[in-house]
Design an enzyme around this catalytic site. Structure first.
Site, PDB file in Angstrom:
ATOM      1  N   LYS A   1      13.188  73.340  29.063  1.00  0.00           N
ATOM      2  CA  LYS A   1      12.905  72.339  28.043  1.00  0.00           C
ATOM      3  C   LYS A   1      12.885  70.978  28.717  1.00  0.00           C
ATOM      4  O   LYS A   1      13.857  70.588  29.360  1.00  0.00           O
ATOM      5  CB  LYS A   1      13.966  72.361  26.935  1.00  0.00           C
ATOM      6  CG  LYS A   1      14.000  73.653  26.141  1.00  0.00           C
ATOM      7  CD  LYS A   1      15.079  73.633  25.078  1.00  0.00           C
ATOM      8  CE  LYS A   1      14.721  72.728  23.919  1.00  0.00           C
ATOM      9  NZ  LYS A   1      13.545  73.184  23.170  1.00  0.00           N
TER      10      LYS A   1
ATOM     11  N   ASP B 109      16.184  77.466  33.559  1.00  0.00           N
ATOM     12  CA  ASP B 109      15.760  76.162  33.061  1.00  0.00           C
ATOM     13  C   ASP B 109      14.875  75.434  34.068  1.00  0.00           C
ATOM     14  O   ASP B 109      14.778  75.814  35.244  1.00  0.00           O
ATOM     15  CB  ASP B 109      16.980  75.300  32.745  1.00  0.00           C
ATOM     16  CG  ASP B 109      17.538  75.581  31.362  1.00  0.00           C
ATOM     17  OD1 ASP B 109      16.908  76.348  30.606  1.00  0.00           O
ATOM     18  OD2 ASP B 109      18.617  75.051  31.035  1.00  0.00           O
TER      19      ASP B 109
ATOM     20  N   MET C 148      20.440  61.860  30.271  1.00  0.00           N
ATOM     21  CA  MET C 148      19.229  61.744  29.445  1.00  0.00           C
ATOM     22  C   MET C 148      19.133  60.398  28.733  1.00  0.00           C
ATOM     23  O   MET C 148      18.821  60.321  27.539  1.00  0.00           O
ATOM     24  CB  MET C 148      19.172  62.901  28.433  1.00  0.00           C
ATOM     25  CG  MET C 148      19.153  64.270  29.094  1.00  0.00           C
ATOM     26  SD  MET C 148      19.434  65.650  27.955  1.00  0.00           S
ATOM     27  CE  MET C 148      21.215  65.519  27.670  1.00  0.00           C
TER      28      MET C 148
END
Length: 290
Positions: free
Chosen positions: A79, A57, A194
């Site tokens: 991502k 990642d 997030m």
């Protein structure tokens, strides 16, 4: 932070710890921790030493990838919000493809693969395809990142519960499935992943649910890395202060009285000369007897 030269060499010997053999055709879903390579587990180092393919990642430190065995395929599958990224289904099918080709596949994720890491989705795809897998937990940023900021997730004088939540859902919007009133009323400490993009809306929802506008908030960016930055603010001003700061996502947001403990527990700040207080909450004498 951890000196990269202190990491085990590429010849790391897993037999010293009776660690598992990485069989061909298997996928290991592993957590690399929040950033500092020193927070890797022995299982991850074991996987790096044996893997034929590492699918990693965006937040995996290059110093960690440097521990791969010579000749291993290093395949980026990161991502990042707002940037071109591979589709989750394509990543999952890539793992199946490598495994069906007889490769030892290490799927390396930041933090913990089962904490807002889509590890469950990828594992279910492997089950569907009949691919054997192992899950290797990692240090989640919501715990490790706060610890590097000098903020405990729980403390007897402040909270006996903590809620971890994501700041956006599959649509990229503020999660509508979360009962914000219940969270505001029932969780003394809230740790959000997030959440920077929708911090203003989230703060408004929490205050509408009864949280004080002056409640302490900490935002930790680049958690556990040498350029870690910690912004201490309040719920009512967090969005504005965040926008005015150099903070960039990803970051961890912590809401609650535990943030005040940073005045006594900022061990990284102390290394830089910060003077810590032994009683940041002003109630030390009330908790030491039990």
């Amino acid at each position: 932070m951890t000196d990269p030269t202190s990491l085990p060499p590429a010849g790391f010997d897993p037999s010293r710890f009776s660690l598992p053999v990485f069989e061909p055709g298997w996928v290991w879903l592993a957590g690399a921790g929040p950033g500092d390579p020193g927070l890797l587990t022995l299982h991850v180092l074991n996987g790096l030493a044996q893997a034929d393919v590492i699918v990693f990642d965006a937040l995996v430190d290059q110093r960690i990838l440097d521990q791969a065995k010579p000749g291993a395929i290093i395949d980026y599958a990161g991502k990042r919000g707002g940037k071109p990224s591979p589709k989750q289904r394509d990543i999952s099918l890539k793992l199946v493809e490598y495994a069906n080709a007889g490769k030892r596949v290490l799927r390396l994720k930041g933090g913990d693969p089962f904490v807002f890491g889509r590890g469950g989705e990828e594992a279910l795809t492997l089950v569907e395809a009949g691919v054997p897998f192992r899950v290797i937990p990692g240090v989640s940023a919501g715990i490790g990142g706060l610890a590097y900021a000098g903020i405990p997730a729980t403390h007897r004088d402040t909270n006996q519960a903590v809620t971890f939540l994501t700041g956006h859902d599959q649509t990229g919007l503020t999660p509508s499935a979360i009962d914000w009133d219940a969270i505001a009323k029932g969780s003394p400490v809230i740790v959000m992943y997030m959440a920077m993009k929708h911090l203003r809306q989230i703060a408004d929802k929490l205050m509408a649910g009864g949280r004080r506008s002056d409640e302490p908030v900490a935002i930790v960016g680049n958690a556990t890395l040498a350029d870690q930055i910690v912004l201490e603010t309040t719920l009512g001003t967090a969005a504005r202060d965040c926008e005015a700061s150099p903070l960039q996502p990803p970051a961890i947001v912590c809401v609650g009285e535990v943030v005040r403990l940073r005045a006594g527990l900022d061990w990284l700040g102390a290394l830089g000369g910060r003077v810590l207080t032994a009683d940041p909450l002003g109630r030390r004498g009330t908790s030491d007897s039990a």
